[in-house]
Enzyme design. Structure first.
Site, PDB file in Angstrom:
ATOM      1  N   ASN A 150      28.623 -26.712 -35.476  1.00 30.76           N
ATOM      2  CA  ASN A 150      27.424 -26.034 -36.006  1.00 30.76           C
ATOM      3  C   ASN A 150      26.457 -26.968 -36.721  1.00 30.76           C
ATOM      4  O   ASN A 150      25.241 -26.808 -36.634  1.00 30.76           O
ATOM      5  CB  ASN A 150      27.812 -24.842 -36.881  1.00 30.76           C
ATOM      6  CG  ASN A 150      28.521 -25.244 -38.138  1.00 30.76           C
ATOM      7  OD1 ASN A 150      29.346 -26.151 -38.127  1.00 30.76           O
ATOM      8  ND2 ASN A 150      28.208 -24.601 -39.235  1.00 30.76           N
ATOM      9  N   GLU A 155      38.549 -26.627 -44.271  1.00 31.94           N
ATOM     10  CA  GLU A 155      37.315 -25.880 -44.558  1.00 31.94           C
ATOM     11  C   GLU A 155      37.119 -24.930 -43.389  1.00 31.94           C
ATOM     12  O   GLU A 155      36.876 -25.379 -42.266  1.00 31.94           O
ATOM     13  CB  GLU A 155      36.118 -26.831 -44.663  1.00 31.94           C
ATOM     14  CG  GLU A 155      36.251 -27.909 -45.709  1.00 31.94           C
ATOM     15  CD  GLU A 155      36.221 -27.364 -47.131  1.00 31.94           C
ATOM     16  OE1 GLU A 155      35.705 -26.246 -47.325  1.00 31.94           O
ATOM     17  OE2 GLU A 155      36.724 -28.042 -48.031  1.00 31.94           O
ATOM     18  N   CYS A 157      28.319 -21.964 -41.921  1.00 27.50           N
ATOM     19  CA  CYS A 157      29.438 -21.285 -42.576  1.00 27.50           C
ATOM     20  C   CYS A 157      29.002 -20.624 -43.874  1.00 27.50           C
ATOM     21  O   CYS A 157      29.670 -19.730 -44.371  1.00 27.50           O
ATOM     22  CB  CYS A 157      30.562 -22.278 -42.827  1.00 27.50           C
ATOM     23  SG  CYS A 157      29.984 -23.708 -43.753  1.00 27.50           S
ATOM     24  N   GLU A 165      35.969 -30.437 -50.858  1.00 29.56           N
ATOM     25  CA  GLU A 165      35.263 -31.655 -50.475  1.00 29.56           C
ATOM     26  C   GLU A 165      34.185 -31.919 -51.527  1.00 29.56           C
ATOM     27  O   GLU A 165      34.009 -31.151 -52.461  1.00 29.56           O
ATOM     28  CB  GLU A 165      34.631 -31.476 -49.103  1.00 29.56           C
ATOM     29  CG  GLU A 165      35.637 -31.190 -48.009  1.00 29.56           C
ATOM     30  CD  GLU A 165      35.022 -31.198 -46.623  1.00 29.56           C
ATOM     31  OE1 GLU A 165      33.976 -30.580 -46.421  1.00 29.56           O
ATOM     32  OE2 GLU A 165      35.617 -31.846 -45.739  1.00 29.56           O
TER      33      GLU A 165
END
Ligand code: NAD
Length: 478
Positions: free
Chosen positions: A149, A247, A281, A459
């Site tokens: 994405n 993630e 996301c 992260e």
């Protein structure tokens, strides 16, 4: 037709098996390049190169590592136009978005970690007769696996901290959007990154991703992608005691209160719903609106969304480009049908679009659905496309229950001018990221990640440098 290569031991290398897969341009639904269909043999070569390169890279001074990462950032910036066009063709996103967001952020990822590693420090713990100090050492060879994405943006978000911390990296971009990762391998050669420090292997999830996951010499896996694949990775990597950062998916809620700054909220909600065709996301896909402003919001939102231009990604006037692949396009359309069968009313969009000259591309109009209960599949499962639902609520408790009522917990957006309410919701909501009166405002120093089925680990900033290093305590008695 362009044929891209793996990047192993500092060289552009064809796949060992000689096999390639078609790479599609989503704006026209046609193949335009060939991507290596690599497998375990290429992963093995990459791991051997990484193992060989690791000791010298780990011993390279922080200043020198930082200099090379900054050089990569410079070269990304110099190639902004070429990379933005390549990202747009590969992914279907508007070139304006790739130029403004994806590519500048990819350079920023390298620049940020080039700087962060110079500031990364450890602690000492003093006793009456001894001193403990903590060493933070790179892990060795690590694996990164990323999605389609935000192709270069998320690919570099993992590689940059791993390299800054002194690791050798085996990186796998998505086979659906590998082009800019390939162009990055050319940039790394030009930047003088030592051979074998970064190895990029192209191919599908099973033949490359799963091989990286299970390789005994790869010490950590940093993954971004779907919750389903995250589970597969955890099943393999956990019993091997690998470090893991996962993630994963989201079903993010927007909580819109009547006391918000309405114009700013409306403007931002259009972006947070449909930027990158809703394939971020962090996009909010469940919009909860306080009852007293529900009808007004519905009217304004529908009107504004209907005015968005769906069209070819290369057209500067396009707001909504193509969806990334045929299977994903079909998935999104099937969710719109599901929403109808669950009793939803389509207020805008809800259908495929066929722009002139691009009739075979994969376009879906931005879609707004109302009338669905919070627990139906449309409101529980990740669609990851230009589709949102809108629902009214009356009280803070009610909307919090809706917001927390899914298995996901990545990001949420709260719109209110009431600071007490904003703080209370921020504390109570099950989410790794809370935006109040904004969306996708990013400071790279902050922890990034999700809770529940959205993620394990964080992260960003020093969290990423901690992930890519192992702490070792040294205790010296006087
Ligand atoms: P995906 O899970 O299908 O694929 C992600 C990567 O994993 C790809 O490179 C793929 O080839 C690889 N892969 C597939 N099967 C594998 C296996 N068995 N072992 C190892 N690797 C494997 O995800 P996608 O469709 O590329 O991306 C969309 C998903 O990513 C959405 O669910 C979205 O929410 C999520 N995402 C999450 C974040 C976040 O930060 N939480 C960011 C972006 C995207």
């Amino acid at each position: 037709m362009i044929k891209i290569s793996n990047y192993i031991n500092g060289e552009l290398t064809p796949p060992a098996n000689g096999q390639y897969i078609d790479l599609f341009d989503p704006s026209v639904g046609q193949p335009y390049a060939k991507v290596p269909d690599a497998d375990a043999a290429d992963v093995e070569l990459a791991v051997a190169a990484g193992l060989k390169a690791f000791p010298a890279w780990a011993a390279t001074s922080i200043n020198e590592r930082s200099r090379i990462l900054n050089r990569i950032a410079d070269l990304i910036e110099e190639s902004l136009e070429e990379l933005a066009k390549a990202e747009s063709v590969d992914n279907g996103k508007p070139v304006t978005l790739a130029r403004a967001v994806d590519i500048p952020r990819s350079a920023a990822n390298f620049r940020f970690f080039a700087q962060a590693i110079t500031q990364f420090a450890t602690q000492a713990h003093e006793m009456t007769d001894a001193i403990n100090y903590t060493l933070r050492q790179p892990l060795g060879v690590v694996g990164t696996i990323s999605p389609w994405n935000l192709p270069l943006y998320l690919f570099t978000w993992k590689i940059a901290p791993a390299l800054a911390a002194g690791n050798a990296v085996i990186a796998k971009p998505s086979e659906v959007t590998p082009m800019t990762a390939y162009l990055l391998s050319e940039i790394c050669i030009k930047a003088g990154l030592p051979k074998g420090v970064l190895n990029i292997i192209h191919g599908d999830g099973i033949k490359v991703g799963a091989e990286i996951t299970k390789h005994p010499k790869i010490k950590a896996i940093s993954f971004t992608g779907s919750t389903r694949v995250g589970q597969e990775i955890a099943k393999v990597a956990a019993p091997m005691f690998k470090k893991m950062s996962l993630e994963m998916g989201g079903k993010n809620p927007n909580l819109i209160f009547a006391d918000c700054n309405y114009d700013k909220m409306l403007e931002t909600t259009i972006r947070s719903s449909f930027a990158n065709q809703g394939q971020i996301c962090l996009c909010g896909s469940r919009l909860y609106i306080e009852s007293s402003i529900y009808e007004k919001f519905k009217k304004d939102f529908v009107e504004r969304v209907k005015a968005l231009k769906v069209g070819p990604p290369a057209d500067p006037a396009t707001n909504i480009g193509a969806l990334v692949s045929k299977p994903h396009y079909e998935k999104v359309l099937s969710y719109i049908e599901l929403a109808k069968s669950e009793g939803g009313t389509i207020l805008a969009g809800g259908e495929a679009v066929f722009p002139e000259g691009h009739e075979k591309g994969w376009y879906v109009s931005p879609t707004i659905i109302e009338g669905l209960p919070p627990n139906c599949r449309t409101n529980q499962e990740e669609i990851f496309g230009p589709v949102v639902t809108i629902m009214p609520f009356d009280t803070d408790e009610e909307v919090l229950a809706y917001a927390n009522g899914t298995n996901y917990g990545l990001a949420c957006t709260v719109w209110t001018e009431n600071i007490t309410r904003a703080n209370r919701i921020a504390k109570t909501i099950e989410s790794g990221i809370v935006w109040v009166n904004t969306w996708m405002l990013r400071d790279l120093r902050t922890p990034f990640g999700g809770v529940k089925s959205s993620g394990v680990g964080r992260e960003g900033g020093f969290e990423a440098l901690r992930f890519f290093t192992e702490a070792k305590n040294v205790c010296i008695q006087f």
